[in-house]
Design a protein around this motif. Structure first.
Motif, PDB file in Angstrom:
ATOM      1  N   ALA A   1      18.885 -15.408  22.275  1.00 34.53           N
ATOM      2  CA  ALA A   1      18.353 -15.040  23.503  1.00 34.53           C
ATOM      3  C   ALA A   1      19.208 -15.045  24.559  1.00 34.53           C
ATOM      4  O   ALA A   1      19.422 -14.246  25.495  1.00 34.53           O
ATOM      5  CB  ALA A   1      16.972 -15.659  24.141  1.00 34.53           C
ATOM      6  N   SER A   2      19.806 -16.027  24.980  1.00 35.63           N
ATOM      7  CA  SER A   2      20.965 -16.707  25.859  1.00 35.63           C
ATOM      8  C   SER A   2      22.097 -15.578  25.749  1.00 35.63           C
ATOM      9  O   SER A   2      22.677 -14.905  26.821  1.00 35.63           O
ATOM     10  CB  SER A   2      21.315 -17.915  25.836  1.00 35.63           C
ATOM     11  OG  SER A   2      20.383 -18.765  26.316  1.00 35.63           O
ATOM     12  N   PHE A   3      22.513 -15.544  24.525  1.00 38.32           N
ATOM     13  CA  PHE A   3      23.531 -14.578  24.313  1.00 38.32           C
ATOM     14  C   PHE A   3      23.152 -12.871  24.579  1.00 38.32           C
ATOM     15  O   PHE A   3      23.969 -12.118  25.076  1.00 38.32           O
ATOM     16  CB  PHE A   3      24.124 -14.700  22.658  1.00 38.32           C
ATOM     17  CG  PHE A   3      25.016 -15.890  22.810  1.00 38.32           C
ATOM     18  CD1 PHE A   3      26.013 -16.324  23.658  1.00 38.32           C
ATOM     19  CD2 PHE A   3      25.180 -16.717  21.508  1.00 38.32           C
ATOM     20  CE1 PHE A   3      26.837 -17.655  23.464  1.00 38.32           C
ATOM     21  CE2 PHE A   3      25.833 -17.828  21.182  1.00 38.32           C
ATOM     22  CZ  PHE A   3      26.848 -18.079  22.282  1.00 38.32           C
ATOM     23  N   SER A   4      21.994 -12.713  24.153  1.00 32.54           N
ATOM     24  CA  SER A   4      21.581 -11.183  24.475  1.00 32.54           C
ATOM     25  C   SER A   4      21.578 -11.218  26.056  1.00 32.54           C
ATOM     26  O   SER A   4      21.896  -9.801  26.371  1.00 32.54           O
ATOM     27  CB  SER A   4      20.242 -11.153  23.728  1.00 32.54           C
ATOM     28  OG  SER A   4      20.240 -11.137  22.418  1.00 32.54           O
TER      29      SER A   4
ATOM     30  N   LEU B   1      23.684  -8.281  28.099  1.00 34.09           N
ATOM     31  CA  LEU B   1      23.377  -7.104  29.068  1.00 34.09           C
ATOM     32  C   LEU B   1      23.472  -7.330  30.420  1.00 34.09           C
ATOM     33  O   LEU B   1      23.600  -6.263  30.907  1.00 34.09           O
ATOM     34  CB  LEU B   1      21.650  -7.503  28.891  1.00 34.09           C
ATOM     35  CG  LEU B   1      20.950  -6.961  27.560  1.00 34.09           C
ATOM     36  CD1 LEU B   1      19.423  -7.100  27.464  1.00 34.09           C
ATOM     37  CD2 LEU B   1      21.392  -5.529  27.336  1.00 34.09           C
ATOM     38  N   GLN B   2      23.733  -8.563  30.806  1.00 30.60           N
ATOM     39  CA  GLN B   2      24.190  -8.675  32.140  1.00 30.60           C
ATOM     40  C   GLN B   2      25.812  -8.000  32.409  1.00 30.60           C
ATOM     41  O   GLN B   2      26.015  -7.467  33.333  1.00 30.60           O
ATOM     42  CB  GLN B   2      24.363 -10.070  32.646  1.00 30.60           C
ATOM     43  CG  GLN B   2      22.990 -10.751  32.757  1.00 30.60           C
ATOM     44  CD  GLN B   2      22.391 -10.185  34.141  1.00 30.60           C
ATOM     45  OE1 GLN B   2      23.014  -9.827  35.291  1.00 30.60           O
ATOM     46  NE2 GLN B   2      20.957 -10.474  34.381  1.00 30.60           N
TER      47      GLN B   2
END
Length: 109
Positions: free
Chosen positions: A27-30, A34-35
């Motif tokens: 989730a952090s990498f996703s 996206l950022q």
């Protein structure tokens, strides 16, 4: 880290162990991807994702995206409100309901 997040992290870690860590890392990498894409979009066009979506999609689709974004914001803020209410409960000994009212009042101020 507020007490609500701390308690949630401890309980989830005891239940799911390293499987939870994989989900958190994914989730952090996703989120970072996206950022990064949104920043590139903003730098290249001078507009944000919401403005470009409103221009590109039909009004009904744009409203649907807006509604989903608002629901995501509410879901995220709900955890923060409950965490702050738990902190008021631990620090001041008030009920959770009173903690939620204090958090809402603090937000309005």
């Amino acid at each position: 880290m507020d007490p609500g997040n701390w308690a949630t992290a401890i309980e989830a870690g005891s239940r799911f162990g390293y499987a939870l860590l994989f989900v958190v890392v994914l989730a952090s990498f996703s989120g970072m991807l996206l950022q990064s894409l949104c920043s590139r979009l903003g730098i290249a066009t001078g507009r944000d994702l919401a403005q470009l979506s409103r221009e590109r999609y039909r009004p009904g689709v744009a409203r649907g995206q807006w509604l989903l974004a608002e629901l995501s914001i509410v879901a995220t803020d709900l955890a923060e409100v409950l965490g702050a209410a738990l902190a008021f409960h631990l620090l001041l000994g008030v009920s959770i309901t009173t903690g939620v009212v204090l958090t809402a009042f603090d937000t309005l101020i």
